[in-house]
Write a protein that holds these residues in place. Structure first.
Motif, PDB file in Angstrom:
ATOM      1  N   ILE A 194       0.839  -1.204   0.000  1.00 40.19           N
ATOM      2  CA  ILE A 194       0.000   0.000   0.000  1.00 40.19           C
ATOM      3  C   ILE A 194       0.872   1.251   0.000  1.00 40.19           C
ATOM      4  CG2 ILE A 194      -1.680   1.329   1.349  1.00 40.19           C
ATOM      5  CD1 ILE A 194      -2.775  -1.366   2.364  1.00 40.19           C
ATOM      6  N   TYR A 195       1.929   1.226   0.806  1.00 40.63           N
ATOM      7  CA  TYR A 195       2.842   2.381   0.861  1.00 40.63           C
ATOM      8  C   TYR A 195       3.491   2.630  -0.501  1.00 40.63           C
ATOM      9  CZ  TYR A 195       6.777   5.324   2.174  1.00 40.63           C
ATOM     10  OH  TYR A 195       7.678   6.345   2.240  1.00 40.63           O
ATOM     11  N   GLY A 196       3.894   1.562  -1.163  1.00 35.49           N
ATOM     12  CA  GLY A 196       4.520   1.720  -2.479  1.00 35.49           C
ATOM     13  C   GLY A 196       3.600   2.406  -3.471  1.00 35.49           C
ATOM     14  N   ILE A 197       2.304   2.052  -3.440  1.00 33.78           N
ATOM     15  CA  ILE A 197       1.325   2.679  -4.327  1.00 33.78           C
ATOM     16  C   ILE A 197       1.107   4.146  -3.922  1.00 33.78           C
ATOM     17  CG2 ILE A 197      -1.064   2.648  -5.119  1.00 33.78           C
ATOM     18  CD1 ILE A 197       0.622   0.337  -6.201  1.00 33.78           C
ATOM     19  N   ALA A 198       0.935   4.381  -2.616  1.00 37.56           N
ATOM     20  CA  ALA A 198       0.627   5.730  -2.135  1.00 37.56           C
ATOM     21  C   ALA A 198       1.780   6.704  -2.362  1.00 37.56           C
ATOM     22  CB  ALA A 198       0.277   5.674  -0.648  1.00 37.56           C
ATOM     23  N   ALA A 199       3.020   6.213  -2.220  1.00 34.18           N
ATOM     24  CA  ALA A 199       4.190   7.088  -2.346  1.00 34.18           C
ATOM     25  C   ALA A 199       4.285   7.730  -3.734  1.00 34.18           C
ATOM     26  CB  ALA A 199       5.464   6.305  -2.051  1.00 34.18           C
ATOM     27  N   ALA A 200       3.752   7.034  -4.724  1.00 33.11           N
ATOM     28  CA  ALA A 200       3.792   7.564  -6.091  1.00 33.11           C
ATOM     29  C   ALA A 200       2.925   8.807  -6.244  1.00 33.11           C
ATOM     30  CB  ALA A 200       3.349   6.483  -7.079  1.00 33.11           C
ATOM     31  N   HIS A 201       2.012   9.044  -5.294  1.00 34.76           N
ATOM     32  CA  HIS A 201       1.086  10.168  -5.394  1.00 34.76           C
ATOM     33  C   HIS A 201       1.429  11.305  -4.422  1.00 34.76           C
ATOM     34  CE1 HIS A 201      -1.555   7.845  -8.031  1.00 34.76           C
ATOM     35  NE2 HIS A 201      -1.352   6.824  -7.218  1.00 34.76           N
ATOM     36  N   LEU A 202       2.554  11.200  -3.731  1.00 32.35           N
ATOM     37  CA  LEU A 202       2.948  12.262  -2.795  1.00 32.35           C
ATOM     38  C   LEU A 202       3.385  13.511  -3.553  1.00 32.35           C
ATOM     39  CD1 LEU A 202       5.067  10.252  -0.194  1.00 32.35           C
ATOM     40  CD2 LEU A 202       2.883  11.376   0.232  1.00 32.35           C
ATOM     41  N   PRO A 203       2.979  14.707  -3.110  1.00 33.83           N
ATOM     42  CA  PRO A 203       3.443  15.938  -3.761  1.00 33.83           C
ATOM     43  C   PRO A 203       4.878  16.254  -3.340  1.00 33.83           C
ATOM     44  CG  PRO A 203       2.065  16.478  -1.888  1.00 33.83           C
ATOM     45  CD  PRO A 203       2.008  14.988  -2.023  1.00 33.83           C
ATOM     46  N   GLU A 204       5.601  16.957  -4.186  1.00 33.32           N
ATOM     47  CA  GLU A 204       6.963  17.377  -3.839  1.00 33.32           C
ATOM     48  C   GLU A 204       6.914  18.520  -2.825  1.00 33.32           C
ATOM     49  OE1 GLU A 204       9.903  16.748  -3.854  1.00 33.32           O
ATOM     50  OE2 GLU A 204      10.344  15.302  -5.442  1.00 33.32           O
ATOM     51  N   SER A 205       7.996  18.691  -2.074  1.00 35.63           N
ATOM     52  CA  SER A 205       8.124  19.834  -1.172  1.00 35.63           C
ATOM     53  C   SER A 205       8.182  21.118  -1.989  1.00 35.63           C
ATOM     54  CB  SER A 205       9.400  19.695  -0.336  1.00 35.63           C
ATOM     55  OG  SER A 205       9.799  20.946   0.160  1.00 35.63           O
ATOM     56  N   PRO A 206       7.398  22.146  -1.631  1.00 36.00           N
ATOM     57  CA  PRO A 206       7.446  23.406  -2.383  1.00 36.00           C
ATOM     58  C   PRO A 206       8.838  24.047  -2.344  1.00 36.00           C
ATOM     59  CG  PRO A 206       6.123  23.626  -0.385  1.00 36.00           C
ATOM     60  CD  PRO A 206       6.375  22.175  -0.583  1.00 36.00           C
ATOM     61  N   ARG A 207       9.556  23.886  -1.243  1.00 34.40           N
ATOM     62  CA  ARG A 207      10.903  24.455  -1.156  1.00 34.40           C
ATOM     63  C   ARG A 207      11.853  23.775  -2.138  1.00 34.40           C
ATOM     64  NH1 ARG A 207       8.605  25.528   3.651  1.00 34.40           N
ATOM     65  NH2 ARG A 207       9.057  27.567   4.535  1.00 34.40           N
ATOM     66  N   TYR A 208      11.683  22.467  -2.300  1.00 32.24           N
ATOM     67  CA  TYR A 208      12.496  21.749  -3.281  1.00 32.24           C
ATOM     68  C   TYR A 208      12.162  22.232  -4.687  1.00 32.24           C
ATOM     69  CZ  TYR A 208      13.930  18.010  -6.434  1.00 32.24           C
ATOM     70  OH  TYR A 208      14.475  17.312  -7.482  1.00 32.24           O
ATOM     71  N   LEU A 209      10.878  22.389  -4.968  1.00 31.30           N
ATOM     72  CA  LEU A 209      10.458  22.827  -6.298  1.00 31.30           C
ATOM     73  C   LEU A 209      10.974  24.229  -6.611  1.00 31.30           C
ATOM     74  CD1 LEU A 209       6.787  21.496  -6.232  1.00 31.30           C
ATOM     75  CD2 LEU A 209       8.693  20.577  -7.579  1.00 31.30           C
ATOM     76  N   VAL A 210      10.934  25.117  -5.591  1.00 24.68           N
ATOM     77  CA  VAL A 210      11.458  26.477  -5.795  1.00 24.68           C
ATOM     78  C   VAL A 210      12.959  26.423  -6.067  1.00 24.68           C
ATOM     79  CG1 VAL A 210      11.904  28.705  -4.681  1.00 24.68           C
ATOM     80  CG2 VAL A 210       9.661  27.617  -4.445  1.00 24.68           C
ATOM     81  N   SER A 211      13.675  25.578  -5.340  1.00 25.52           N
ATOM     82  CA  SER A 211      15.129  25.483  -5.517  1.00 25.52           C
ATOM     83  C   SER A 211      15.489  24.998  -6.913  1.00 25.52           C
ATOM     84  CB  SER A 211      15.730  24.544  -4.476  1.00 25.52           C
ATOM     85  OG  SER A 211      15.400  23.191  -4.745  1.00 25.52           O
ATOM     86  N   LYS A 212      14.557  24.246  -7.559  1.00 25.95           N
ATOM     87  CA  LYS A 212      14.796  23.739  -8.909  1.00 25.95           C
ATOM     88  C   LYS A 212      14.178  24.635  -9.981  1.00 25.95           C
ATOM     89  CE  LYS A 212      16.985  20.121  -7.464  1.00 25.95           C
ATOM     90  NZ  LYS A 212      18.444  20.004  -7.689  1.00 25.95           N
ATOM     91  N   GLY A 213      13.599  25.777  -9.560  1.00 29.62           N
ATOM     92  CA  GLY A 213      13.014  26.711 -10.511  1.00 29.62           C
ATOM     93  C   GLY A 213      11.644  26.300 -11.013  1.00 29.62           C
ATOM     94  N   ARG A 214      11.018  25.316 -10.410  1.00 34.05           N
ATOM     95  CA  ARG A 214       9.690  24.840 -10.830  1.00 34.05           C
ATOM     96  C   ARG A 214       8.627  25.581 -10.012  1.00 34.05           C
ATOM     97  NH1 ARG A 214      11.244  18.592 -10.159  1.00 34.05           N
ATOM     98  NH2 ARG A 214       8.971  18.254 -10.315  1.00 34.05           N
ATOM     99  N   LEU A 215       8.506  26.893 -10.284  1.00 37.45           N
ATOM    100  CA  LEU A 215       7.673  27.761  -9.458  1.00 37.45           C
ATOM    101  C   LEU A 215       6.183  27.468  -9.573  1.00 37.45           C
ATOM    102  CD1 LEU A 215       9.504  31.199  -9.934  1.00 37.45           C
ATOM    103  CD2 LEU A 215       9.930  29.384  -8.267  1.00 37.45           C
TER     104      LEU A 215
END
Length: 323
Positions: A50-71
Motif C-alpha cells: 500500500i505504501y509503495g502505491i501511495a508514495a507515487a502520489h505524494l506531492p513534492e516539497s514546495p521548497r524543493y520545487l522552488v530550488s529547482k526553478g519549478r515555481l
C-alpha cells in the motif's frame, strides 16, 4: 503528523499480532499451515505494498520545487495548504535560495572562537534526536510482550498489554497534535521529560524491589509497574514523540535544513538501534537486569530535563526563513 503515522503503524501491527496469537493459541502454534510468528512477518507485506502505491502520489516539497526553478508546481502545492498569499510565500522562499550553493556537511560547522566547530543549533538537534530514543521508549513496543511475559503475564495477556500501551500511544499523540500550538514545543518537552523521569524511576523500583528470585513481579508491584509503564507511554506520546520531529523540522534555517535534518535523523535511528540491540543484552543472564536497565533510561530522562531547559529554544510562531 509523521509521529501520528508511526504510532498508527505500531498499533495496527500489534493488533494484527494479537489477533493472530488469539486465533492460533500461541506465537509458536500453527495457523494456515505455518507457525503464527511467521505469519506476523508476512502480514507486513500488505502495508508495504500500500505504501509503495501511495508514495507515487505524494506531492513534492514546495521548497524543493522552488530550488529547482519549478515555481508553478510549487504554487500548486502551496495552494493545497493555503490558497492565500502563495506568491508572497514563493518570493520569500526564493529569496533564501539566491546565491546559495548546494547544502554540504561542512555547512553544519561555524567559526567559534577562531575555530570551526559544529554549530550549537546542530548539537541541540542531535541531542533531541538521541535523547528521544535513549529514554528507552521503543523497548516498550519492541520487547513489551517478552518483558511482560518474563515478569509473570501469560502470552495472550502480554500481547494484549502491549496493544493497550500502543493504544495509549496513539491517543496521546492526537492530544499532542491538539496541544502543541497552544502550549508550545519547549514546555511540552519539559513536561514530558519530568513525567518520563518519574514513571521510569517507578518502573525501575518495581523491578528492583518487587521481583522474586525468578524475576516475576509479586504483589502490588506488577500492577504498579503496569500503570507506570502506561503513564510513561502517555508522557512520551504527548510530548517527545511528536514534538522532537516538529522541532527538527522547525529549528534549522533553509541553508542547513536538509543536511541537519538528515544527520539528526541518522542519529535518532542510530540511537534506536543501540537501545533495541542493548536491551536483551542488558537484561539477559549475563547483564545487569531489568531494574538497573530502567535506571539507565531514568538517568537519560533526567538529563533531558536539563538539556531542554538550557539548550532548546522555542520555535512556535517562527518561519523557517527567520531561523
Amino acid at each position: 503528523m509523521q509521529q501520528f503515522a508511526i504510532v498508527i503503524g505500531i498499533f495496527v501491527a500489534l493488533l494484527s499480532n494479537y489477533l493472530i496469537v488469539v486465533k492460533a493459541g500461541s506465537a509458536s502454534s500453527m495457523i494456515l499451515g505455518f507457525e503464527a510468528w511467521k505469519v506476523m512477518f508476512w502480514v507486513e507485506a500488505i502495508p508495504a505494498f500500500i505504501y509503495g502505491i501511495a508514495a507515487a502520489h505524494l506531492p513534492e516539497s514546495p521548497r524543493y520545487l522552488v530550488s529547482k526553478g519549478r515555481l508553478e508546481e510549487a504554487k500548486e502545492v502551496l495552494a493545497k495548504i493555503d490558497s492565500e498569499g502563495v506568491d508572497a510565500e514563493i518570493n520569500q522562499i526564493h529569496e533564501t535560495f539566491k546565491n546559495e550553493k548546494p547544502a554540504k556537511l561542512s555547512d553544519l560547522f561555524e567559526k567559534i572562537g577562531g575555530k570551526k566547530r559544529v554549530a550549537p543549533v546542530v548539537w541541540a538537534g542531535l541531542g533531541l534526536a538521541v535523547l528521544q530514543q535513549l529514554v528507552g521508549i521503543n523497548v516498550i513496543f519492541y520487547y513489551g510482550t517478552m518483558l511482560w511475559q518474563s515478569v509473570g503475564f501469560g502470552e495472550s495477556d502480554a500481547f494484549l498489554t502491549s496493544l493497550v500501551s500502543s493504544g495509549i500511544n496513539l491517543t496521546m499523540t492526537i492530544a499532542a497534535i491538539l496541544l502543541i500550538d497552544k502550549i508550545g514545543r519547549k514546555p511540552l518537552l519539559l513536561i514530558g521529560s519530568i513525567g518520563m523521569a518519574v514513571t521510569l524511576g517507578t518502573l525501575a523500583l518495581c523491578f528492583i524491589c518487587g521481583a522474586d528470585a525468578s524475576g516475576s513481579l509479586v504483589g502490588a508491584s506488577g500492577v504498579i509497574a503496569l500503570i507506570a509503564a502506561n503513564l510513561y507511554v502517555t508522557f512520551f506520546a504527548a510530548t517527545w514523540g511528536p514534538v522532537m520531529w516538529v522541532m527538527l523540522g522547525e529549528m534549522f534555517n533553509n541553508r542547513i535544513r536538509a543536511v541537519a535534518i538528515s544527520v539528526c535523523g541518522l542519529a535518532q535511528w542510530g540511537a534506536n538501534f543501540v537501545v533495541s540491540w542493548s536491551f536483551p543484552v542488558l537484561t539477559g543472564k549475563s547483564g545487569i537486569g531489568v531494574g538497573p536497565t530502567y535506571v539507565l533510561y531514568t538517568l537519560f530522562a533526567t538529563i533531558s530535563i536539563f538539556f531542554v531547559a538550557k539548550f532548546i529554544t522555542e520555535t512556535k510562531g517562527k518561519t523557517l526563513e527567520s531561523m
